[in-house]
Design a protein around this motif. Structure first.
Motif, PDB file in Angstrom:
ATOM      1  N   ILE A  69      30.587  36.608  50.515  1.00  0.00           N
ATOM      2  CA  ILE A  69      29.473  37.523  50.223  1.00  0.00           C
ATOM      3  C   ILE A  69      28.138  36.801  50.333  1.00  0.00           C
ATOM      4  O   ILE A  69      27.137  37.351  50.807  1.00  0.00           O
ATOM      5  N   ASP A  70      28.142  35.490  49.938  1.00  0.00           N
ATOM      6  CA  ASP A  70      26.903  34.703  49.982  1.00  0.00           C
ATOM      7  C   ASP A  70      26.571  34.177  51.372  1.00  0.00           C
ATOM      8  O   ASP A  70      25.511  33.558  51.547  1.00  0.00           O
ATOM      9  N   GLY A  71      27.460  34.356  52.333  1.00  0.00           N
ATOM     10  CA  GLY A  71      27.084  33.980  53.695  1.00  0.00           C
ATOM     11  C   GLY A  71      27.976  33.003  54.407  1.00  0.00           C
ATOM     12  O   GLY A  71      27.680  32.621  55.555  1.00  0.00           O
ATOM     13  N   ILE A  72      29.081  32.519  53.771  1.00  0.00           N
ATOM     14  CA  ILE A  72      30.002  31.638  54.489  1.00  0.00           C
ATOM     15  C   ILE A  72      30.652  32.424  55.621  1.00  0.00           C
ATOM     16  O   ILE A  72      31.085  33.572  55.433  1.00  0.00           O
ATOM     17  N   GLN A  73      30.744  31.788  56.803  1.00  0.00           N
ATOM     18  CA  GLN A  73      31.140  32.530  57.999  1.00  0.00           C
ATOM     19  C   GLN A  73      32.489  32.119  58.577  1.00  0.00           C
ATOM     20  O   GLN A  73      33.066  32.876  59.361  1.00  0.00           O
ATOM     21  N   ASN A  74      33.012  30.931  58.269  1.00  0.00           N
ATOM     22  CA  ASN A  74      34.260  30.503  58.879  1.00  0.00           C
ATOM     23  C   ASN A  74      35.046  29.605  57.924  1.00  0.00           C
ATOM     24  O   ASN A  74      34.571  29.269  56.836  1.00  0.00           O
ATOM     25  N   ARG A  75      36.259  29.218  58.389  1.00  0.00           N
ATOM     26  CA  ARG A  75      37.142  28.423  57.553  1.00  0.00           C
ATOM     27  C   ARG A  75      36.604  27.014  57.300  1.00  0.00           C
ATOM     28  O   ARG A  75      36.861  26.441  56.249  1.00  0.00           O
ATOM     29  N   TRP A  76      35.906  26.414  58.279  1.00  0.00           N
ATOM     30  CA  TRP A  76      35.369  25.072  58.087  1.00  0.00           C
ATOM     31  C   TRP A  76      34.357  25.046  56.942  1.00  0.00           C
ATOM     32  O   TRP A  76      34.384  24.149  56.095  1.00  0.00           O
TER      33      TRP A  76
ATOM     34  N   ASN B 159      45.889  26.127  43.225  1.00  0.00           N
ATOM     35  CA  ASN B 159      45.321  26.544  41.932  1.00  0.00           C
ATOM     36  C   ASN B 159      43.825  26.839  41.996  1.00  0.00           C
ATOM     37  O   ASN B 159      43.195  27.023  40.957  1.00  0.00           O
ATOM     38  N   ILE B 160      43.258  26.882  43.185  1.00  0.00           N
ATOM     39  CA  ILE B 160      41.844  27.240  43.315  1.00  0.00           C
ATOM     40  C   ILE B 160      41.690  28.737  43.082  1.00  0.00           C
ATOM     41  O   ILE B 160      42.471  29.549  43.582  1.00  0.00           O
ATOM     42  N   ASP B 161      40.670  29.096  42.321  1.00  0.00           N
ATOM     43  CA  ASP B 161      40.404  30.505  42.024  1.00  0.00           C
ATOM     44  C   ASP B 161      40.037  31.233  43.326  1.00  0.00           C
ATOM     45  O   ASP B 161      39.056  30.900  43.986  1.00  0.00           O
ATOM     46  N   ARG B 162      40.830  32.234  43.696  1.00  0.00           N
ATOM     47  CA  ARG B 162      40.597  32.967  44.951  1.00  0.00           C
ATOM     48  C   ARG B 162      39.275  33.735  44.950  1.00  0.00           C
ATOM     49  O   ARG B 162      38.721  34.014  46.021  1.00  0.00           O
ATOM     50  N   THR B 163      38.770  34.071  43.762  1.00  0.00           N
ATOM     51  CA  THR B 163      37.509  34.818  43.715  1.00  0.00           C
ATOM     52  C   THR B 163      36.326  33.988  44.212  1.00  0.00           C
ATOM     53  O   THR B 163      35.308  34.547  44.627  1.00  0.00           O
ATOM     54  N   LEU B 164      36.468  32.656  44.190  1.00  0.00           N
ATOM     55  CA  LEU B 164      35.406  31.804  44.709  1.00  0.00           C
ATOM     56  C   LEU B 164      35.209  32.029  46.203  1.00  0.00           C
ATOM     57  O   LEU B 164      34.074  32.035  46.699  1.00  0.00           O
TER      58      LEU B 164
END
Length: 314
Positions: A214-221, A203-208
């Motif tokens: 876009i803000d810079g997260i680079q990997n799954r961790w 139920n987590i919003d996928r748009t997050l």
């Protein structure tokens, strides 16, 4: 004239009663009333009775006799089985099975959230099903694997591979019984906390996630630590509370595995086992109630830690 006044008063009272009933029907307290009644009867009342009985000598036949703090004094000064075995075994079991089972529940729920719906449903049933039977029933099944004769599956395999020369008494050795008990506890730890985490993940919003990349997260961790876990704190808290309650409420596993109560050298003897022994074998309900009250405070302490980690501190 008086009859018409009385009629008007009666109509006014009826109107006020209807308005009061309408307000009560819209009140949120009406919706929580069934839960409040059940909570009071099944939780509050038994806890209050246990606390009251812990200050008495009660053999289930005679009327309870008030003894003050004598049960607690005996528990912490004279009961070596409780201090040396029940408490230490319970803390060891809870510290290992609770956190590791909690982490496994989250990781399995996260992996299942990445697969298609039909496959996810099948795997969810498979992973959740051991927790339905409970650790004690699973211990009955695992006794076949860890049987101490040559017919035991594990001994049979090890003997055929020449790893051991004689069958090992897995369930009679205190050094082996506790690790087996912990393993079985982990096997059945995917309960309602696991389902809650899976529901929270789905139920987590996928748009997050899109915004985070876009803000810079680079990997799954980074995705898990910065988006997933903060977005499902209520489910994480619920899972932690259920893990704490489940591990501290465990009982009868070592006795079922070893085939006797108490197990050899009190290996795997837990606090609930100790309370059951005094309450339902020796019929010392007052002393057993004191044991459960001590367990209650231990559970509250660990729940406080969980709220510090996953609660909303705003």
């Amino acid at each position: 004239m008086e009859s018409s006044v009385e009629a008007n008063v009666r109509v006014q009272r009826q109107r006020q009663l209807k308005q009061s009933l309408a307000r009560w029907a819209e009140s949120p307290y009406l919706f929580i009333l069934p839960y409040a009644v059940l909570f009071s009867l099944l939780i509050v009342l038994p806890v209050a009775v246990a606390i009251a009985l812990s200050f008495t000598y009660f053999n289930t036949v005679e009327f309870p006799k008030f003894v003050g703090f004598q049960n607690y004094i005996d528990l912490f000064t004279g009961d070596t089985v409780f201090l040396q075995h029940a408490v230490s075994n319970t803390l060891l079991y809870a510290v290992i099975v609770g956190p590791i089972g909690y982490i496994l529940a989250f990781l399995l729920a996260w992996m299942l959230s990445q697969v298609p719906h039909n496959i996810r449903t099948i795997y969810t049933v498979i992973i959740y099903s051991p927790s339905v039977t409970g650790p004690v029933m699973m211990a009955v099944v695992w006794r076949v694997l860890f049987s101490g004769d040559r017919a035991g599956y594990l001994n049979y395999w090890l003997l055929n591979m020449n790893i051991i020369q004689e069958p090992l008494q897995w369930l009679k050795s205190p050094d082996l019984l506790v690790p087996i008990m912990i393993f079985i506890g982990l096997w059945g730890s995917m309960g309602v906390g696991f389902l809650a985490m899976l529901a929270g993940l789905l139920n987590i919003d996928r748009t997050l996630y899109e915004a985070a990349y876009i803000d810079g997260i680079q990997n799954r961790w980074q995705e898990i630590f910065y988006i997933t876990i903060p977005s499902m704190k209520p489910q994480m808290l619920f899972g932690a509370v259920m893990a704490i309650i489940g591990t501290f409420n465990a009982s009868g596993i070592a006795a079922t595995l070893s085939g006797g109560s108490p197990p050899p050298q009190y290996a795997g003897w837990l606090i609930v086992d100790h309370a059951n022994d005094f309450g339902f074998v020796r019929y010392e309900m007052g002393y057993a109630s004191a044991v459960t009250v001590v367990l209650l405070f231990i559970v509250i302490l660990f729940n406080k830690i969980s709220y510090k980690l996953f609660g909303d501190h705003k």
